[in-house]
Design a protein around this motif. Structure first.
Motif, PDB file in Angstrom:
ATOM      1  N   ARG A  17       0.802  -1.108   0.008  1.00  0.00           N
ATOM      2  CA  ARG A  17       0.019  -0.021  -0.109  1.00  0.00           C
ATOM      3  C   ARG A  17       0.974   1.339  -0.117  1.00  0.00           C
ATOM      4  O   ARG A  17       1.111   2.123  -1.075  1.00  0.00           O
ATOM      5  CB  ARG A  17      -0.906  -0.197   1.254  1.00  0.00           C
ATOM      6  N   ASP A  18       1.626   1.506   1.037  1.00  0.00           N
ATOM      7  CA  ASP A  18       2.244   2.779   1.255  1.00  0.00           C
ATOM      8  C   ASP A  18       3.286   2.997   0.326  1.00  0.00           C
ATOM      9  O   ASP A  18       3.739   3.925  -0.147  1.00  0.00           O
ATOM     10  CB  ASP A  18       2.734   2.784   2.626  1.00  0.00           C
ATOM     11  N   GLY A  19       4.242   1.499  -0.251  1.00  0.00           N
ATOM     12  CA  GLY A  19       5.119   1.632  -0.862  1.00  0.00           C
ATOM     13  C   GLY A  19       4.694   1.982  -2.302  1.00  0.00           C
ATOM     14  O   GLY A  19       5.226   2.664  -3.163  1.00  0.00           O
ATOM     15  N   LEU A 213       3.127   2.010  15.890  1.00  0.00           N
ATOM     16  CA  LEU A 213       3.400   3.301  15.270  1.00  0.00           C
ATOM     17  C   LEU A 213       3.765   3.031  13.471  1.00  0.00           C
ATOM     18  O   LEU A 213       4.137   1.847  13.380  1.00  0.00           O
ATOM     19  CB  LEU A 213       4.629   3.797  15.755  1.00  0.00           C
ATOM     20  N   HIS A 214       3.631   4.010  12.950  1.00  0.00           N
ATOM     21  CA  HIS A 214       3.954   3.887  11.506  1.00  0.00           C
ATOM     22  C   HIS A 214       5.026   4.846  11.374  1.00  0.00           C
ATOM     23  O   HIS A 214       4.720   6.181  11.295  1.00  0.00           O
ATOM     24  CB  HIS A 214       2.690   4.374  10.471  1.00  0.00           C
ATOM     25  N   LEU A 215       6.145   4.554  10.961  1.00  0.00           N
ATOM     26  CA  LEU A 215       7.596   5.495  11.148  1.00  0.00           C
ATOM     27  C   LEU A 215       7.949   5.369   9.731  1.00  0.00           C
ATOM     28  O   LEU A 215       7.980   4.563   9.050  1.00  0.00           O
ATOM     29  CB  LEU A 215       8.334   4.819  12.208  1.00  0.00           C
ATOM     30  N   HIS A 216       8.615   6.683   9.590  1.00  0.00           N
ATOM     31  CA  HIS A 216       9.253   6.735   8.005  1.00  0.00           C
ATOM     32  C   HIS A 216      10.858   7.315   8.628  1.00  0.00           C
ATOM     33  O   HIS A 216      11.124   7.265   9.716  1.00  0.00           O
ATOM     34  CB  HIS A 216       8.772   7.936   7.265  1.00  0.00           C
ATOM     35  N   ASN A 217      11.599   6.840   7.702  1.00  0.00           N
ATOM     36  CA  ASN A 217      13.018   6.886   7.791  1.00  0.00           C
ATOM     37  C   ASN A 217      13.664   8.103   6.834  1.00  0.00           C
ATOM     38  O   ASN A 217      14.872   8.140   6.444  1.00  0.00           O
ATOM     39  CB  ASN A 217      13.639   5.673   7.344  1.00  0.00           C
ATOM     40  N   GLY A 255      11.188   5.499   2.526  1.00  0.00           N
ATOM     41  CA  GLY A 255       9.870   6.215   2.835  1.00  0.00           C
ATOM     42  C   GLY A 255       9.906   5.669   4.113  1.00  0.00           C
ATOM     43  O   GLY A 255      10.363   5.996   5.229  1.00  0.00           O
ATOM     44  N   ASN A 256       9.119   4.314   4.091  1.00  0.00           N
ATOM     45  CA  ASN A 256       8.700   3.746   5.441  1.00  0.00           C
ATOM     46  C   ASN A 256      10.231   3.094   6.127  1.00  0.00           C
ATOM     47  O   ASN A 256      11.229   2.853   5.046  1.00  0.00           O
ATOM     48  CB  ASN A 256       7.963   2.458   5.210  1.00  0.00           C
ATOM     49  N   ILE A 257      10.139   2.626   7.216  1.00  0.00           N
ATOM     50  CA  ILE A 257      11.246   1.944   7.723  1.00  0.00           C
ATOM     51  C   ILE A 257      11.350   0.740   6.853  1.00  0.00           C
ATOM     52  O   ILE A 257      10.097   0.171   6.496  1.00  0.00           O
ATOM     53  CB  ILE A 257      11.266   1.762   9.391  1.00  0.00           C
TER      54      ILE A 257
HETATM   55 ZN    ZN Z   1       3.526   5.939   5.329  1.00  0.00          ZN
END
Ligand code: ZN
Length: 313
Positions: A17-19, A213-217, A255-257
């Motif tokens: 989804r996010d990717g 949690l939804h973390l980004h890098n 984006g996301n970890i």
């Molecule tokens: Zn995200």
């Protein structure tokens, strides 16, 4: 989702989804299915497989209903989907998602820009969704998460007041959500802030109502923030295989970890994820083949696991 007894931390894969929503190309439906099946076989228990947004807005995710239906056939997999509104929630329920996530941007400017909706309008959608879910028989009722995006800062407004995040978390629970989540959409979070904001939301809605949690890098703080989350007892972490999606504002930053690095971190710390790192690296090869030329991120895939490494599980 509560964490099963045989694992300590639930790693929730959000790459499909996010990717995929963050990259221009459309991954073929069959390749998505192969990815999801392989990652579930590697031991990943929850996957956010798509988003019920209009296909004209996100053609990358136009096949979400089919993907949810497919993912439902994988034994033991918890199938999550993003829904931008009531209509999307109806479609997600029809497709059989186990969990639906409605994003609410803590920054109202961001909410207007992304969803073209004010806080009041999104909360109204949340209430309608809550009513719809209440009318369903319990066995067909998905978990309903209200995800506070830009909770740690916003590219438009900058600082997002913590009192606002807490207020919106309470409003989401009152609207009928079964839990809330905090998302560092912009990669602004730091470990001290992760602890402080989580604890503030816990004080308002209850510890059991915020578990992940939804973390980004974006700024390289992703895994440091994970350690902060673990320190205070959070048990669910979103991540994206190969960190796909990247970050258009920070070249070189995922984006996301990255799922592979996160699983290594957790297992190395003695926390059981139920996920096999070698199998996960196989999945990465599968995804790399399906997305030729797309940048994948992560350190463990390049460096390998250290000599003598033993997973926790
Ligand atoms: Zn995200």
């Amino acid at each position: 989702m509560s964490v099963a007894a045989d694992i300590d931390i639930l790693v929730s894969e959000v790459g499909p989804r996010d990717g995929l929503q963050s990259i221009g190309r459309v991954m073929p439906t069959e390749a998505k299915k192969a990815w999801i099946a392989a990652e579930a076989a590697a031991g990943v228990r929850e996957i956010e497989v798509g988003s019920f947004v209009p296909a004209k807005l996100l053609p990358q995710l136009a096949d979400t209903a089919e993907i949810v239906a497919f993912a439902r056939t994988i034994p033991g997999l918890h199938v999550a989907a993003l829904v931008p509104n009531f209509k999307g929630a109806q479609a997600a329920v029809e497709a059989g998602a186990h969990k639906i996530t409605l994003p609410l941007s803590a920054s109202e400017s961001h909410s207007l820009k992304n969803l073209r909706r004010t806080h009041a309008q999104v909360l109204d959608e949340a209430r309608q969704i809550g009513e719809m879910l209440k009318a369903l028989p319990p066995e067909r009722r998905p978990e309903f998460e209200g995800a506070l995006s830009t909770a740690f800062g916003c590219t438009i407004e900058g600082v997002v007041p913590e009192a606002k995040v807490v207020e919106l978390a309470v409003a989401l629970m009152e609207a009928g959500c079964s839990e809330v989540g905090l998302s560092d959409t912009t990669g602004y979070a730091n470990p001290t802030q992760v602890k402080r904001l989580t604890q503030a939301v816990w004080a308002a809605v209850g510890r059991d109502k915020l578990t992940g949690l939804h973390l980004h890098n974006t700024r390289g703080q992703g895994l440091a923030n994970v350690v902060a989350a673990l320190d205070i007892g959070l048990t669910t972490l979103d991540a994206s295989l190969g960190g796909i999606g990247g970050c258009p504002f920070a070249p070189g930053a995922s984006g996301n970890i990255v799922t592979e690095d996160l699983v290594f971190l957790l297992e190395a710390m003695g926390l059981r994820t139920g996920i096999s790192i070698p199998k996960l690296l196989e999945v990465r090869r599968l995804v790399a083949e399906a997305l030729p030329g797309e940048q994948l991120y992560g350190f463990v895939p390049d460096a390998g696991v250290p000599k003598g490494f033993r997973p926790a599980s």
